[in-house]
Design a protein around this motif. Structure first.
Motif, PDB file in Angstrom:
ATOM      1  N   GLN A 133      -4.827 -12.264  -1.608  1.00 10.74           N
ATOM      2  CA  GLN A 133      -3.428 -12.598  -1.334  1.00 10.74           C
ATOM      3  C   GLN A 133      -2.528 -11.359  -1.460  1.00 10.74           C
ATOM      4  N   THR A 134      -2.816 -10.517  -2.443  1.00 13.52           N
ATOM      5  CA  THR A 134      -2.060  -9.274  -2.592  1.00 13.52           C
ATOM      6  C   THR A 134      -2.222  -8.399  -1.358  1.00 13.52           C
ATOM      7  N   LEU A 135      -3.454  -8.230  -0.922  1.00 17.71           N
ATOM      8  CA  LEU A 135      -3.728  -7.412   0.261  1.00 17.71           C
ATOM      9  C   LEU A 135      -3.073  -8.003   1.509  1.00 17.71           C
ATOM     10  N   ALA A 136      -3.072  -9.324   1.607  1.00 18.32           N
ATOM     11  CA  ALA A 136      -2.449  -9.971   2.764  1.00 18.32           C
ATOM     12  C   ALA A 136      -0.948  -9.718   2.787  1.00 18.32           C
ATOM     13  N   LEU A 141       3.592  -6.694   5.201  1.00 16.69           N
ATOM     14  CA  LEU A 141       4.720  -5.775   5.034  1.00 16.69           C
ATOM     15  C   LEU A 141       4.508  -4.488   5.829  1.00 16.69           C
ATOM     16  N   GLU A 142       3.299  -3.956   5.782  1.00 15.49           N
ATOM     17  CA  GLU A 142       3.017  -2.732   6.540  1.00 15.49           C
ATOM     18  C   GLU A 142       3.226  -2.962   8.036  1.00 15.49           C
ATOM     19  N   ALA A 143       2.770  -4.111   8.535  1.00 12.96           N
ATOM     20  CA  ALA A 143       2.961  -4.425   9.949  1.00 12.96           C
ATOM     21  C   ALA A 143       4.442  -4.582  10.279  1.00 12.96           C
ATOM     22  N   ALA A 144       5.197  -5.187   9.372  1.00 17.16           N
ATOM     23  CA  ALA A 144       6.640  -5.360   9.598  1.00 17.16           C
ATOM     24  C   ALA A 144       7.345  -4.012   9.651  1.00 17.16           C
ATOM     25  N   PRO A 176      -4.213   0.770  -9.627  1.00 15.75           N
ATOM     26  CA  PRO A 176      -4.597   1.855  -8.722  1.00 15.75           C
ATOM     27  C   PRO A 176      -5.938   1.562  -8.049  1.00 15.75           C
ATOM     28  N   GLY A 177      -5.970   1.797  -6.760  1.00 15.42           N
ATOM     29  CA  GLY A 177      -7.203   1.582  -6.013  1.00 15.42           C
ATOM     30  C   GLY A 177      -7.330   0.212  -5.386  1.00 15.42           C
ATOM     31  N   VAL A 178      -6.478  -0.729  -5.765  1.00 15.00           N
ATOM     32  CA  VAL A 178      -6.578  -2.075  -5.196  1.00 15.00           C
ATOM     33  C   VAL A 178      -6.005  -2.114  -3.783  1.00 15.00           C
ATOM     34  N   VAL A 179      -4.850  -1.488  -3.588  1.00 16.32           N
ATOM     35  CA  VAL A 179      -4.210  -1.437  -2.273  1.00 16.32           C
ATOM     36  C   VAL A 179      -4.126   0.031  -1.854  1.00 16.32           C
ATOM     37  N   SER A 180      -4.802   0.369  -0.783  1.00 16.60           N
ATOM     38  CA  SER A 180      -4.932   1.768  -0.376  1.00 16.60           C
ATOM     39  C   SER A 180      -3.648   2.309   0.251  1.00 16.60           C
ATOM     40  N   PRO A 181      -3.065   3.380  -0.309  1.00 13.71           N
ATOM     41  CA  PRO A 181      -1.911   4.008   0.338  1.00 13.71           C
ATOM     42  C   PRO A 181      -2.251   4.555   1.715  1.00 13.71           C
ATOM     43  N   ALA A 182      -3.468   5.025   1.878  1.00  9.15           N
ATOM     44  CA  ALA A 182      -3.875   5.581   3.172  1.00  9.15           C
ATOM     45  C   ALA A 182      -3.853   4.521   4.268  1.00  9.15           C
ATOM     46  N   GLN A 183      -4.122   3.278   3.899  1.00 10.21           N
ATOM     47  CA  GLN A 183      -4.106   2.185   4.866  1.00 10.21           C
ATOM     48  C   GLN A 183      -2.731   1.545   4.993  1.00 10.21           C
ATOM     49  N   HIS A 184      -1.801   1.984   4.162  1.00  4.90           N
ATOM     50  CA  HIS A 184      -0.431   1.458   4.191  1.00  4.90           C
ATOM     51  C   HIS A 184       0.555   2.626   4.148  1.00  4.90           C
ATOM     52  N   PRO A 185       0.482   3.526   5.113  1.00  6.38           N
ATOM     53  CA  PRO A 185       1.292   4.752   5.041  1.00  6.38           C
ATOM     54  C   PRO A 185       2.790   4.512   5.081  1.00  6.38           C
ATOM     55  N   ARG A 186       3.227   3.488   5.807  1.00  4.03           N
ATOM     56  CA  ARG A 186       4.672   3.230   5.898  1.00  4.03           C
ATOM     57  C   ARG A 186       5.214   2.706   4.579  1.00  4.03           C
ATOM     58  N   LEU A 187       4.453   1.858   3.920  1.00  7.89           N
ATOM     59  CA  LEU A 187       4.872   1.370   2.608  1.00  7.89           C
ATOM     60  C   LEU A 187       4.903   2.509   1.592  1.00  7.89           C
ATOM     61  N   ALA A 188       3.886   3.351   1.630  1.00 11.18           N
ATOM     62  CA  ALA A 188       3.834   4.475   0.695  1.00 11.18           C
ATOM     63  C   ALA A 188       5.019   5.413   0.914  1.00 11.18           C
ATOM     64  N   GLU A 189       5.346   5.677   2.175  1.00 13.80           N
ATOM     65  CA  GLU A 189       6.469   6.569   2.465  1.00 13.80           C
ATOM     66  C   GLU A 189       7.796   5.925   2.060  1.00 13.80           C
ATOM     67  N   HIS A 190       7.946   4.646   2.363  1.00 14.24           N
ATOM     68  CA  HIS A 190       9.193   3.959   1.999  1.00 14.24           C
ATOM     69  C   HIS A 190       9.403   3.994   0.493  1.00 14.24           C
ATOM     70  N   SER A 191       8.358   3.690  -0.263  1.00 16.50           N
ATOM     71  CA  SER A 191       8.475   3.679  -1.712  1.00 16.50           C
ATOM     72  C   SER A 191       8.808   5.070  -2.242  1.00 16.50           C
ATOM     73  N   ALA A 192       8.142   6.077  -1.725  1.00 20.51           N
ATOM     74  CA  ALA A 192       8.385   7.444  -2.193  1.00 20.51           C
ATOM     75  C   ALA A 192       9.829   7.861  -1.953  1.00 20.51           C
TER      76      ALA A 192
END
Length: 214
Positions: A133-136, A141-144, A176-192
């Motif tokens: 559910q977390t990954l979903a 969010l990444e798709a949005a 850490p390691g549960v949700v990959s930043p590499a697979q969610h680059p837009r979320l990682a950038e937004h958060s940063a």
């Protein structure tokens, strides 16, 4: 107003960041619902973080309800809003906030299962379910964000932007390691980018205290 709860909670943190963005003065009291249970209970008998003690002594619970009150408080004095007024924009923001809060909820459930429940009592099928559910939630969010990036400036970020950034940081810090930043680059950038804003820097994830305002 007094905001009660620790900033290692994504729910407390989203309120602390939002109150600052809305220009509402408040005092933050960093009290743990675990280590400070009795002290918390004397303020808010349900011991739910966040709790907001209003100027008249009323205690509000639940981050979303607290933020609804905050928007109403800010309305007469400032044009700043975190929730859009227009129906279509509001629906879009609510959709993303819902996903961010779902990600928070499921991440918290994983943390509690792994850190509070004895290892021999942990239920692997439950962990697999809430991890999925977390990954979903983060996948949605990444798709949005791929379709429509979120604003991330101090004067344009909205509640979707705040909640998404806070949720992502929490999950990365605690799981850490549960949700990959590499697979969610837009979320990682937004958060940063959000973490660089003054309101986020003044309410860093952890056991610290926001500066007293007012």
């Amino acid at each position: 107003m007094q905001l009660i709860g620790m900033l290692d909670s994504p729910y407390v943190r989203r309120v602390a960041v939002s109150l600052q963005l809305l220009g509402l003065p408040f005092e933050h009291r960093s009290i743990s619902v675990f280590r400070g249970y009795d002290a918390f209970r004397r303020i808010s008998p349900v011991v739910k973080a966040p709790s907001l003690v209003c100027d008249d002594g009323a205690v509000l619970l639940d981050s979303t309800l607290i933020l609804d009150h905050a928007e109403a408080l800010a309305a007469p004095t400032t044009a700043r809003r975190l929730m859009p007024a227009g129906l279509a924009e509001r629906r879009h923001t609510l959709q993303l906030v819902g996903l961010a809060l779902a990600a928070c909820e499921k991440s918290v459930q994983i943390v509690y299962e792994q850190q509070l429940r004895p290892a021999d009592k942990q239920h692997a099928p439950w962990l697999a379910r809430v991890t999925g559910q977390t990954l979903a939630a983060y996948g949605e969010l990444e798709a949005a964000l791929a379709r429509r990036p979120l604003a991330v400036a101090a004067d344009t970020i909205d509640q979707a932007g705040v909640s998404t950034a806070v949720a992502w940081y929490f999950t990365q810090a605690l799981l850490p390691g549960v949700v990959s930043p590499a697979q969610h680059p837009r979320l990682a950038e937004h958060s940063a980018r959000a973490e660089c804003l003054p309101a986020f820097r003044a309410a860093p994830h952890g056991d610290g205290t926001c500066p007293v305002e007012g």
